[in-house]
Design a protein around this motif. Structure first.
Motif, PDB file in Angstrom:
ATOM      1  N   ALA A  52      -2.280  44.312  29.323  1.00  0.00           N
ATOM      2  CA  ALA A  52      -1.889  44.190  30.731  1.00  0.00           C
ATOM      3  C   ALA A  52      -1.999  42.747  31.231  1.00  0.00           C
ATOM      4  O   ALA A  52      -1.173  42.302  32.033  1.00  0.00           O
ATOM      5  N   GLN A  53      -2.995  42.024  30.753  1.00  0.00           N
ATOM      6  CA  GLN A  53      -3.151  40.636  31.191  1.00  0.00           C
ATOM      7  C   GLN A  53      -1.995  39.780  30.702  1.00  0.00           C
ATOM      8  O   GLN A  53      -1.454  38.945  31.444  1.00  0.00           O
ATOM      9  N   GLU A  56       1.093  40.518  32.767  1.00  0.00           N
ATOM     10  CA  GLU A  56       0.991  39.868  34.068  1.00  0.00           C
ATOM     11  C   GLU A  56       1.298  38.378  33.959  1.00  0.00           C
ATOM     12  O   GLU A  56       2.013  37.814  34.808  1.00  0.00           O
ATOM     13  N   GLU A  57       0.829  37.743  32.920  1.00  0.00           N
ATOM     14  CA  GLU A  57       1.053  36.312  32.739  1.00  0.00           C
ATOM     15  C   GLU A  57       2.527  35.987  32.504  1.00  0.00           C
ATOM     16  O   GLU A  57       3.073  35.054  33.107  1.00  0.00           O
ATOM     17  N   ALA A  59       5.081  37.845  33.268  1.00  0.00           N
ATOM     18  CA  ALA A  59       5.916  38.304  34.386  1.00  0.00           C
ATOM     19  C   ALA A  59       5.953  37.283  35.517  1.00  0.00           C
ATOM     20  O   ALA A  59       6.929  37.244  36.290  1.00  0.00           O
ATOM     21  N   ALA A  60       4.922  36.450  35.617  1.00  0.00           N
ATOM     22  CA  ALA A  60       4.875  35.447  36.675  1.00  0.00           C
ATOM     23  C   ALA A  60       6.046  34.477  36.507  1.00  0.00           C
ATOM     24  O   ALA A  60       6.183  33.831  35.468  1.00  0.00           O
ATOM     25  N   HIS A  83       1.304  49.252  34.066  1.00  0.00           N
ATOM     26  CA  HIS A  83       1.082  47.828  34.307  1.00  0.00           C
ATOM     27  C   HIS A  83       2.378  47.019  34.228  1.00  0.00           C
ATOM     28  O   HIS A  83       2.509  45.991  34.887  1.00  0.00           O
ATOM     29  N   ALA A  86       3.744  47.516  37.749  1.00  0.00           N
ATOM     30  CA  ALA A  86       2.958  46.774  38.737  1.00  0.00           C
ATOM     31  C   ALA A  86       3.273  45.288  38.677  1.00  0.00           C
ATOM     32  O   ALA A  86       3.424  44.625  39.725  1.00  0.00           O
ATOM     33  N   SER A  87       3.389  44.739  37.472  1.00  0.00           N
ATOM     34  CA  SER A  87       3.690  43.316  37.336  1.00  0.00           C
ATOM     35  C   SER A  87       5.107  43.006  37.802  1.00  0.00           C
ATOM     36  O   SER A  87       5.346  41.970  38.435  1.00  0.00           O
ATOM     37  N   ALA A  90       5.027  43.073  41.598  1.00  0.00           N
ATOM     38  CA  ALA A  90       4.253  41.953  42.127  1.00  0.00           C
ATOM     39  C   ALA A  90       5.021  40.641  42.079  1.00  0.00           C
ATOM     40  O   ALA A  90       4.878  39.790  42.965  1.00  0.00           O
ATOM     41  N   HIS A  91       5.866  40.486  41.069  1.00  0.00           N
ATOM     42  CA  HIS A  91       6.575  39.221  40.890  1.00  0.00           C
ATOM     43  C   HIS A  91       8.069  39.312  41.212  1.00  0.00           C
ATOM     44  O   HIS A  91       8.809  38.361  40.969  1.00  0.00           O
TER      45      HIS A  91
END
Length: 211
Positions: A52-53, A56-57, A59-60, A83, A86-87, A90-91
């Protein structure tokens, strides 16, 4: 030009999509457990979609997250969907999947292909797992922008075909030719996929691609 992250960029469908994106000038990051910088002329990163981390990275700053991976495995691909979603939200990225043909219907109001008696048993778990992902996407909150692309029935590295630039776009019914065949090359599937990335004509929808 869009920033596109392709999970599974080194596979058959993912590779075709990655090449098409790169040829059109998009900024592509390929993610794979065994990232190989020589596999495509794009930036690559080793990692897992189940991290997930990492998701997230990457996807930014991304405009699109493309998932071109098998659905049935340990763990199943569906476990990454929360996740991933969610990512993406969020982005502000669109989440999309290289899907399967098994969840398409054989006709209007007909059964799904994988519910028919002649569907090969060996492929059933993968087809059902991909169908479950599609069901989950359809139930996702409205803020998740997604699309899902089902290929023709005869799609895979064993039947690569040629790039023609000519194909049909369908909905939830399996597209077949007059002779009953249902095929699409990897290159033409990729054209349709990248067209959708660029045009956004099937927001929160599944569509099919075949000759």
């Amino acid at each position: 030009m869009s920033r596109v992250v392709v999970f599974g960029y080194s596979g058959y469908a993912g590779g075709a999509i990655t090449r098409e994106l790169a040829e059109r000038g998009h900024d592509v990051l390929g993610v794979s457990r065994g990232a190989d910088g020589e596999a495509a002329a794009v930036a690559v990163r080793a990692g897992s979609i189940f991290d997930a981390q990492l998701v997230e990275e990457v996807a930014a700053g991304a405009d699109h997250l493309v998932v071109a991976l098998h659905a049935q495995g340990e763990p199943p691909l569906a476990t990454a969907l929360p996740h991933l979603s969610a990512s993406a939200v969020a982005h502000g990225a669109t989440l999309s999947f290289v899907g399967g043909a098994g969840s398409l219907r054989v006709g209007e109001n007909g059964p799904r292909v994988f519910d028919t008696p002649d569907f090969p048993e060996a492929y059933l778990p993968e087809a059902q797992a991909h169908g479950a992902i599609l069901d989950s996407l359809r139930e996702a909150p409205a803020e998740l922008d997604w699309f899902y692309v089902s290929p023709a029935a005869e799609f895979g590295s064993w039947n690569p075909g040629e790039r023609t630039g000519e194909f049909r776009i369908g909905g939830d019914v399996l597209l077949t030719a007059p002779d009953g065949s249902s095929t699409i090359s990897g290159a033409d599937y990729a054209i349709a996929y990248v067209d959708e990335i660029e045009r956004g004509e099937h927001r929160r929808e599944r569509f099919g691609v075949a000759y």
